[in-house]
Design an enzyme around this catalytic site. Structure first.
Site, PDB file in Angstrom:
ATOM      1  N   ARG A   8       0.837  -1.206   0.000  1.00 36.35           N
ATOM      2  CA  ARG A   8       0.000   0.000   0.000  1.00 36.35           C
ATOM      3  C   ARG A   8       0.872   1.256   0.000  1.00 36.35           C
ATOM      4  O   ARG A   8       0.606   2.214  -0.732  1.00 36.35           O
ATOM      5  CB  ARG A   8      -0.898   0.008   1.245  1.00 36.35           C
ATOM      6  CG  ARG A   8      -2.135  -0.886   1.180  1.00 36.35           C
ATOM      7  CD  ARG A   8      -3.245  -0.276   0.331  1.00 36.35           C
ATOM      8  NE  ARG A   8      -3.608   1.055   0.792  1.00 36.35           N
ATOM      9  CZ  ARG A   8      -4.466   1.306   1.786  1.00 36.35           C
ATOM     10  NH1 ARG A   8      -5.060   0.291   2.421  1.00 36.35           N
ATOM     11  NH2 ARG A   8      -4.761   2.536   2.134  1.00 36.35           N
ATOM     12  N   ARG A  64      -4.040   2.299 -11.724  1.00 33.99           N
ATOM     13  CA  ARG A  64      -3.765   0.939 -11.259  1.00 33.99           C
ATOM     14  C   ARG A  64      -2.265   0.794 -11.103  1.00 33.99           C
ATOM     15  O   ARG A  64      -1.510   1.010 -12.063  1.00 33.99           O
ATOM     16  CB  ARG A  64      -4.290  -0.102 -12.248  1.00 33.99           C
ATOM     17  CG  ARG A  64      -4.379  -1.509 -11.633  1.00 33.99           C
ATOM     18  CD  ARG A  64      -4.786  -2.540 -12.656  1.00 33.99           C
ATOM     19  NE  ARG A  64      -3.651  -2.965 -13.465  1.00 33.99           N
ATOM     20  CZ  ARG A  64      -3.745  -3.635 -14.608  1.00 33.99           C
ATOM     21  NH1 ARG A  64      -4.933  -3.923 -15.111  1.00 33.99           N
ATOM     22  NH2 ARG A  64      -2.659  -4.009 -15.266  1.00 33.99           N
ATOM     23  N   GLU A  96      -0.487   1.971 -14.424  1.00 39.77           N
ATOM     24  CA  GLU A  96      -1.448   1.999 -15.522  1.00 39.77           C
ATOM     25  C   GLU A  96      -2.432   3.146 -15.336  1.00 39.77           C
ATOM     26  O   GLU A  96      -3.279   3.116 -14.435  1.00 39.77           O
ATOM     27  CB  GLU A  96      -2.205   0.664 -15.575  1.00 39.77           C
ATOM     28  CG  GLU A  96      -1.315  -0.547 -15.848  1.00 39.77           C
ATOM     29  CD  GLU A  96      -1.080  -0.762 -17.324  1.00 39.77           C
ATOM     30  OE1 GLU A  96      -1.472   0.111 -18.120  1.00 39.77           O
ATOM     31  OE2 GLU A  96      -0.530  -1.807 -17.685  1.00 39.77           O
TER      32      GLU A  96
END
Length: 288
Positions: free
Chosen positions: A218, A243, A260
């Site tokens: 994370r 992403r 992405e």
């Protein structure tokens, strides 16, 4: 607030791969009408939509200049044309590495460069401009790698050389999804190298599953988005979606494999139904 949302795909997949099946209903609950169009459909007035959302434009790699010109003509595009230009060339990984983000070690080989000294361990070659894992190869043999490199260079590609991340074989990649700069959910992707293209020929079929990322994954994803926003001179909130694809390195620590920001599957089918609502709220935020 109400409005119109135009989801953009390509002629081979005019309504994407089905991942967004729940999103139009979530947008309708907020007063948005949603429809699909191929980016190169000259009969569509993209400027008439309140927001134009890039989703499955998976044929752009062969027509990148044309695609970029189209993005620059769409004022309500999400993500914006500036983001698209930067993110459709995987050389951005070198920029993020220079900015202090932990990326998979990446060497850029220009179209006119000689073949480098090949690593002793397994490695990957991929075109800097490409989608759906097309043109990506995994090698241990220098002769095979040199032939693959020569083919990509002959087509004008800059090529990325990266050590193969063996953790992908057992753990896959972890894709962390953000809407409006805020974390939404994550899913895992099994190794794709050597697998077959789908019937459209545009992407490799993936084996996906929901996953709960660790704190280290994370944190790296957040760092990658912060660095990207700084490099592009934007706020994270200006990214409708992102992403962040991470893998575990040999020491177990995560590294960025790809970021992405243009047309990724977002794993709606691999997470809770409220993700479609979170996406719809992010669309509303973009217009606000």
């Amino acid at each position: 607030m109400s409005g119109s949302a135009l989801f953009v795909a390509c002629s081979a997949l005019p309504e994407g791969d089905g991942d967004e099946h729940a999103v139009p209903d979530a947008l309708a609950d907020l007063g948005f009408k949603t429809r699909w169009a191929a980016w190169d459909d000259t009969t569509v007035d993209f400027g008439a939509a309140d927001i134009v959302v890039l989703r499955a434009t998976w044929d752009y790699a062969e027509r990148r200049d044309e695609f970029l010109s189209w993005t620059e003509a769409v004022p309500t595009l999400a993500n914006a044309a500036q983001v698209v230009r930067w993110n459709t060339d995987k050389s951005y990984l070198a920029e993020l590495g220079d900015a202090g983000v932990a990326v998979v070690p990446t060497t850029l080989i220009a179209p006119d460069d000689q073949a480098p000294r090949w690593p002793k361990a397994e490695f990957v070659l991929k075109p800097a401009v490409g989608a759906g894992s097309r043109g990506t190869g995994r090698f241990t043999d220098g002769d095979a790698a040199a032939a693959h490199l020569a083919g990509l260079q002959a087509d004008g590609h800059t090529v990325l050389l990266q050590p193969y991340q063996s953790s992908v074989d057992s753990e896959g990649e972890t894709a962390l999804v953000f809407f409006g700069g805020v974390y939404s959910h994550a899913f895992s992707k099994a190794a794709m190298l050597g697998r077959e293209l789908d019937e459209s020929g545009l992407y490799v079929t993936e084996k996906l599953a929901p996953v709960q990322p660790t704190a280290a994954f994370r944190a790296l994803a957040e760092d990658a988005l912060d660095a990207t926003a700084a490099l592009l001179g934007i706020l994270r909130a200006e990214l409708l979606y992102a992403r962040v694809d991470l893998v575990a390195g040999p020491d177990g620590r995560p590294s960025l494999l790809e970021l992405e920001l243009v047309e990724p599957s977002l794993g709606f089918r691999q997470t809770d139904p409220a993700a479609a609502w979170r996406f719809a709220s992010a669309v509303r935020q973009q217009l606000a």
